[in-house]
Every structure is written in C-alpha cells, then in structure tokens.
Write an enzyme that holds these catalytic residues in place. Sequence first.
Site, PDB file in Angstrom:
ATOM      1  N   ARG A 157      -2.704   1.201  -6.617  1.00 10.11           N
ATOM      2  CA  ARG A 157      -1.973   0.852  -5.543  1.00 10.11           C
ATOM      3  C   ARG A 157      -0.444   0.268  -5.844  1.00 10.11           C
ATOM      4  NH1 ARG A 157      -5.977  -1.409  -0.903  1.00 10.11           N
ATOM      5  NH2 ARG A 157      -7.014   0.628  -0.572  1.00 10.11           N
ATOM      6  N   HIS A 200       0.998  -1.333   0.036  1.00 10.82           N
ATOM      7  CA  HIS A 200       0.010   0.031   0.068  1.00 10.82           C
ATOM      8  C   HIS A 200       1.010   1.250  -0.054  1.00 10.82           C
ATOM      9  CE1 HIS A 200      -3.110   2.796   0.951  1.00 10.82           C
ATOM     10  NE2 HIS A 200      -4.050   2.037   0.891  1.00 10.82           N
ATOM     11  N   ARG A 218      -5.056  -5.706  -6.147  1.00  9.07           N
ATOM     12  CA  ARG A 218      -6.520  -5.560  -5.577  1.00  9.07           C
ATOM     13  C   ARG A 218      -6.638  -3.921  -5.660  1.00  9.07           C
ATOM     14  NH1 ARG A 218      -8.684  -3.609  -1.176  1.00  9.07           N
ATOM     15  NH2 ARG A 218      -6.943  -4.077   0.205  1.00  9.07           N
TER      16      ARG A 218
END
Lengths: 257, 638, 230
Positions: B331, B267, B436
């Site tokens: 991300r 992240h 994701r």
Amino acid sequence: MRLTLHVWRQSGPNTAGKLETYPMDGVEADMSFLEMFDMLNDKLTLEGKEPIAFAHDCREGICGSCNMMISGQAHGPWKGATTCQLHMRAFKDGDEIWVEPWRAKAFPMVKDLVVDRSAFDRIIQAGGYVSVNTGGARDANEILIGKEVVDESMDAAACIGCGACVAACPNASASLFTGAKITHLGLLPQGQPERDRRALAMVEQMDIEGFGHCTLTGECQEACPKEISIDVIKRMNRDYAVAAVRYVEPKETAGAG
Amino acid sequence: MIELNSNIPAGPVEQKWDKHRFDMKLVNPANKRKYDVIVVGAGLAGASAAATMAELGYNVSCFVFHDSPRRAHSIAAQGGINAAKNYQNDGDSVQRLFYDTVKGGDFRAREANVYRLAQVSVNIIDQCVAQGVPFAREYGGLLANRSFGGAQVSRTFYARGQTGQQLLLGAYQALERQIALGKVKMHTHAEMLDVVVVDGRARGIVVRNLLTGEVTAHSADAVVLATGGYGNVFFLSTNAMYANVTAAWRAHKKGAAFANPCYTQIHPTCIPVSGEHQSKLTLMSESLRNDGRVWVPKKQGDNRAPSQIPESERDYFLERKYPSFGNLAPRDIASRAAKEACDDGRGVGPGGLGVYLDFAESIKRLGQKTISERYGNLFDMYQRITDENPYQLPMRIYPAVHYTMGGTWVDYNLMSTVPGLHVIGEANFSDHGANRLGASALMQGLADGYFVLPYTIGNYLAGVKPEKVDVTTHPAFTDAVRAVKAQGEQLLNIKGKRTVDSFHKELGKIMWDKCGMARSREGLQEALVEIPKLREEFWRNVNVPGSGASLNQSLEKAGRVADYLELGELMCRDALHREESCGGHFRVEYQEDGEAKRNDEEFAYVAAWEWTGDGQPQRLHKEPLVYENVKMATRSYK
Amino acid sequence: MSYLARFWDSTIGKKFVMAITGIVGVLFVLGHMSGNLLMFKGAEAMHEYALLLRTSMPLLWAARGGLIVAVLLHALAAYQLTQRSNAARPQQYAKTAPQVTTFAAKTIRWGGVLLLAFIVFHILHMTLGQVAAPGFVHLDPYNNVRQGLANPLVAGFYVLAIGALGLHLYHGTWAVFRTLGIARPTPTPLKRRLSVVLAAAVVLGFAAIPIGALAGAFPDAPSPVMAEGH
C-alpha cells in the site's frame, strides 16, 4: 439545489416531538444525505440552535447506525443503500423531504432521529450464535460446505442490523432481521446442533420485545439496504415450527460425578 | 520516568510463544471469577478478548460508545484476513507470513510479535469457521483464497467484500452469548474519558454516558483498551466518523507511552474527494487490484476520455516500476507512486487528484459476470458515490488515510507502560512496523483478542491480588470523575464563534499537507507552529451548543478534537525526529531514485513518547529493534 | 400441552394456525365452488349434490364443525395478531410510502371482517333460509339460489364478498407457503403465479352464480324435493 426539509425534533424520550421545517439552499448533487445534515447542523450551531441528533458512523453502508425514514421510505429512495449512501442527486431542486426516525414500540425514542435498537442485541443474545469457546475448533477445511450453501448463508449474514425492515414493515415486525440470523446459522453445518434451540429462543425474544408479526407485504425486503430476501422469513417459520414440535429441553443431569 | 521492557522471551523465534505460554503464571479456574477485567471497545480485538476472557471465567465489563457492540469500525474492513494455512499449496508457511509481514512493515516491527501473529493466524480461521463465519468456498466445499498486496501467495480468506463484518459478527455473537450467560456486563453509549491509576496500576476507567451525560467510574483488576486507530486526526479518512484517539490519548496522559505516532497508512484505492462538503472517504478494497490495472496518461494534462487514450499512451506505472508485484505492490508503495504521477501533472479527474483503476481487460478476459461476482458490491458502491459506471469507465482512485500502525506502546504481553493497562488491536503499535500489509489488520485484532491477551493477562493477574476499590470514595477515582466533568463544562462554556468541525477540518488539512504521504523538515516545523496555535484558538473560540446532561453529539466531538489537537503535534514531532523514510513515513529528504531510504544505523528502533505534562513536549524513549531471523534489507518489490 | 400453548402464544404459531386453517378454507372454497357450478346443469343436479353431501350426516356435521372451528381460529388469530401489530407501532409516521405492498395485503384484515359477516349472512340466507330467502325449501338449492339472488342488493353483497374473497386468496394462498416455510427459494419471492390463477378462478367461478341469477341464466324449474315427495 434548494430543498425544504421537515425533520422530526424531539428533545427526549418523554417529551412531545414535532416536525420542524428547514429550508435548505446550496445543496450539491454530490453530497450524501448525511453530509446535507452536517451542513444543516453547522448552520443551526452557528445560529445558536441545537443541532439535530442523528445516528451515523461508518458512512459507507456497513455499520448499520444510520436510520432515517425519508419521505416514508426507510433509507430513502435508492434500493440497496443506507441513508449514508444516499446521495442528493436522488432529489431535484424544489423537493420537499420528510425525515422521521424509525417508529416501533421496540425501538424507543432517544432524541430527534435517534432510537434505541438494543432489542436487536437481545434477540441475538437469545441464541444468535454458535456456542463454541475459543480454542476448541478443528481445522477449518475439515468442515465441507458447498459454495451454493455458503453463498446463501452469506446472503442472510450480510444483515447490518440497521432496523430498516422494522421501520418499513406495516406491523413493525422484526422477522427479516431474526430470520436472517436464523438462516445464516441454520444453513451451515456449524449451526445444526443448536438449530432448534436457536429458532425457539430468538423468535420468543422477538415477541417479548414487542415487534409485530409478518404479513408478508415484502416491504422489508424492499427497504433492506443489503437486499435480504423474505426467503429468510420462510426459513425462520419452518425452523420454528419444526423446533416447536420436536425440541425437548435437556434434563439437568449432565456432569454428574 | 517510564522504562521500556519489551519482555520478549528468550530462545529461538519459533519457540518463544510456546515457551512463554508454559512459563507464564496461570490463574486457577476457581479464582478467575474473583478478577474483574474492563474491556474498552468491542471491535474485532475488544469483542474477541471480552468473549474469550469471559469464557475462561473472568468477570468482564465491556464499554462501547456505540449503541451496540456490532457497530465497531472493524465491520467496514472489506478484503480479507491473512492466515498461513497453505491451503492453496503455493508455498505458504508461518515462516513466509512472518517474513512478508516484517518486510512489508519495512523492518520496523518487533520480530517476536510478528512471528507469534503468523503462528496463531491459522487458529483464527479455525475459530471463525467454527463460529459460523461464511468464508467464501469452492464448489467442493473447501475454503477459497485470494491474493493481496505484498504477498506472492494466496493466503487471504474472505467473505465477499464484507470480511470484517462477518468476522466482527462472529466475535459479537460470541460476546452476546457471554452477555446472556451473565459473564460480560455490557455498557453501551459509554465513552471512556479517563484511565484511573491506583498505586501505579491501572485500576479502572471513567466513562460518560452519551445519552444521559452521566459521568461514572468503574474499577477492575486490569483494564484492556481495544479502541482502534487515530486516522481521523486527518479529518478526511476512511475511518468511521466516531473512530477517535480519546481513550488511547487519555491513557497516554496517565503514563502509557505512545509509540511511532507518525506511522500512518495511506491506502491507495479510495474514491477521490469530490468537494468541500465531504465528511469521509470511501475505500475500495485492495482486492480490486487483483483484477484492476492502475494507470495514468503518459502525457501531462491529457484531458481525453479514458477510452480515447490508446494503449501506447498509457502508463501502467505500478507494472512498469514493480514488475514482479505489479498492481499488487504494497500500500505505501502504490500510494506514493500514485501521488508521484499526480504531482507530475498526469492525474485524472477533477483537480488532477486521481489515477485510473481499469477493469476493461479483466472484463474482456473473465466476463462481466465473474467481475461482478467478485466485486459487485464495490462497483455498486462506487457508482452510487460517483455516478459513474465502473463496468464501462475505469474507476478513479486516490490514496487516503486508512490505518495507523502507531499506537500505545505495549510489551510482548500487550501491556502498556502502565501496569495492568493492556492495549490490543489497532490501538497498539506492535505488529505492523511502518506499514501494514492488506488483510493483516483483521488478523492482528483477532490474534490479540482470541489467542494472545487471554493468556498474557492471566500472567499479570496471577501476580496481583483481586481486590475491590470503592470508586465513590477513592481519591484517584473521584478526582478523575471531577476532571472529566470539568472538561465537559469548560467546553460548553467557551461559547465561541467556530464549530468543532471547522477546527477538525483545519487540523486535518495541516496534517494531510505536512504529515501526510510526503513529509519534509520544513513542513513539519511549520505544522509544529500551526497546531499549537490552532489548539489555543480552539480552547478560546469553539462553539459547543446544548447541555452536558443529554445526548450532545457536538460535545462528544469537541472532546475528541481537543485530543487530536495534541496528538497531531506529537505525530509531527515524531515524523520530524525520524530522519529516514520507512513504510508509511516518507521524508522527501531521504530517498533514492524515488524510493524510500531507510536508515537502519540510526533509526532501527521504536520511538515511544512519554507524556510529561500539558504544553510540554513528550520525552522520547527508544526500544531497539533486533532482527535475529530476518536480514534487514532494502525492501524491493521490483 | 405446554409446548402447544407456547406455540399458540408465539406470533409464528398464530401465523401457522392461520395458514393451516386458511388451507382448510381454500379447499372448502374450491369444493363449494365446484358444487355451485352445478347450477348451470339444473335443479336436479343441485338436488343430487345436496343429497350426496348428506350421505352420512355425522360426517357432514364433522366437516361443518371442522369448518367452523377453522374459521373461528383463523379469525381469532387474525384478531390477536392485529392487536399486537397495532401495539408494535404506537406512533405512526407522518409520511408513508409503501413500495411493494399490494392492495390485497393492505385490505386483508377488513376484507376478512367482511367475509366473516358474509359467512354468517350466507348461512342464514342459503343454509337456514332465515334471512332474505323467499320461498326457501330445504334441499332445493337450485331454486333457493335462483330466488335468493333475485334481489339485486343481495346479489350485490355476494359479488362484493366474492371480490373480498379473491383478494384474500390472492395474498393468502401466496403467503401460506411462505408462512409454512415450504416455498422454494427464488430470486423473486414477491412473484405470485399460483395465487393469481387461483384467485381469478375462484372469483369467476363464484361470481358466475349471482351474476347469472341477475342475468336470468337460471330458468324456473320444478322443485325436485316436491317431485320426490319429501
């Protein structure tokens, strides 16, 4: 920095406990309070002693696991923060710190600084929900809720179930916790059908668990890491009283045929 | 040997789920109560699944190692949950959410699963609102949305910076309601340490009570794992301290294939590491990138205070490199760009491992009050940790391990390669491919738990007879209990010189350096030598104090680290074999102008690894990925 | 009756009883205080006030009965809640550091006990004239007060009790609206405006009498009872 810690040690629920003193050296201001405990536990382990059991998990102030009474303050001196969010820069070289578990009859001792907070789960079980099974919901935008209302509801819903309110309360009352859930759901249109039932059942469960009553000292609000207002207790009281007067248990005749 | 059968229904993608729901076998309402189902974990996926299956009539037992089901790490998700509601009239649709997610996952996700996810996303919001989740609203009473990385529409629903918490409390309350009704038997402080397979079917689990040390077996007609991800293999991650791979890993050792273990999400917006003592990293919600601008100085080693660096000497590198998505690039891309800037010697803060996330312009444009309303709790959190005021100084952020897209392999019905063993939420691998998108984890957890598994598990149960197994006499159960006890005793008896954490930290460093944001053949090969060596030392030299008969947090940790020491090796092996760059998996050998270079010819498959025994390398199985609806293309956010 | 019993059994129910009986008490205190202040108007005014109260004896007795019931319920609920509170924390902390609790809140229970003792004394003293009441004459409150408070010890006890009453009201009148759930939502719920004013007014209004008595503010006056020939 150097510190002196007095930590409550108790090997189990049925044994006697006492405060043990641990001198600490090399504590850094950037450490969180729990990282200081990690450091102490590493030291104890290497000395062949049993490390201190303490509850923790997310370490970012949201899971509600950590629960230390730090020199008489639930979660320590920082306002609006949990124990894991407390950093050592809150203290200064040479400080003496007392660390104890939450103390309440409804939170039985487990070990060292760990207590059993399942009473909170049982209060929720009593009625802290909206009874809707999966699948039957209508479109989310069909329920209109003003921003002010949803914001106030969210203020109460922010509760993390840590139990600091109980710990800080001179009466070990769970009014802030219970009031927060009653307020969260009681403000929303979705919560209206069960509002009376919920208030009655949750308050009764709170009493059964053996929490004390509210004397409005305000200590809970001050200790709450989410800064939930004692306004929620006011709402709980009103909802409970109204429900006590007007709520009638339904007769068991539904579903005939 | 296992066989991978994805069981994707035939037909056009938009009709697969509807058709499948009609084709699946049903369990008669009166018969549902004859079936026992075990759910392990009570995060978003576990709690929603347990509650929903109980509502349907199954006998559910739910196991969590926390003291309450409300503590699962789903609670820490900040930013929001995606849904294709198109409430903002900005062109969203199921098709677009589907497309964004497949593209965001760098074309390594299963199309049919993702389409179903996008379809049920709309039901999730309805369900959560009905439960009383206080999503943010407009003055007129309608739901508000914000935008998130990897999307050009506003489809993210949120409850301040506490969306995960509010969704989890909704599911938790639904679960508590079923507990009160006697339909769910809740076991807290119960850590699952093995899956029991009888006649080729998952028939139960073995758990250790963390308070008493008691090891017990529990049987059921089906087992559901909702045990989250394994990011803590890196030691430092944004995951909670207790989040671990143990349940999934023990299932892997009982025959459940583990898929795409190397797909790790780093992240971009976390608070940088401040020192050796650090136990975990704190995420700053991706939503901050809506109003914050990411930059580093143009000059290397520029030590001036940020306010002293004029506009012309700043490099807003995301806006420069990806003009159409700018600061809202996905991300993996944003993380890699930050790493690149720091590797280039232009990082800021201690050790040069940080980039600025600057709100000065937004505060000027919108006022401090608006910014504080949007992100106040995050700003406070940042200030507590760093002692810097982000209203005055730009935040310093750096990427950190956050989520694992890999996990237990499951078919379209969310069943693993062990019949009866279902895996949902972050613990499975299915919907996010190699990366994701923000606000999609909450969506997937709840989709699996509320709307997918409760149907598909019926299809499985309808095909098996409800029958009890005696856990006290059946050899599969007694053997498993014995093995679990033996492992605990073994760990306690080593009495070595090093703490559990020291092994975990060392493993984490190997993983971060060699299987982190950038991976190379050389590094991975080194790691594959180092990890087995470390594992060998662990079993010889770890020190676990105390006894197994009471609360012993060192013993709990030791069992988890033992599993990480095996998982880490598999992650490196998977990363080494995947000779391409895709999503969170970036191999330095495979890039083009600094962008990841996928190899669809050779690697458009799911890598599912089969356990073949202690000390043996896992066997690779491939599930080819077929794209019928989305054209595979180079992912571009430029 | 079961729902009433259930209500009384709950902690919130008992708090409600305390709140409502507390309001009765506050209204009585305010009325009593206004009456007392007639002391500064003289013996005649006080006598007329005494007669006014006796316009209807059944009504007076009803009010007295109501007050007694209110005080008893208030005390009973307080006692039971205190018992529960003590049971709720069997093991005390080694270190405590209350942050916002007021002195008034901390002392409210013992203050209540003091007030209860005072009420009994006060009735024996000023209503029945049985204790420390030299020259007590029925229906001559002016002289009864003047003489009854001439003893510095007695006057001191009155002042002490009035202090306790002030603290009781300072916490109680603020808390009562929250207990009953009728306070307005506010970002600063711990701020108390009304209760400060009320508590100060009551303390000043009441304390004026014993202090006035000691300071000689009430000159000798012939008893209006004698004058009327009762």
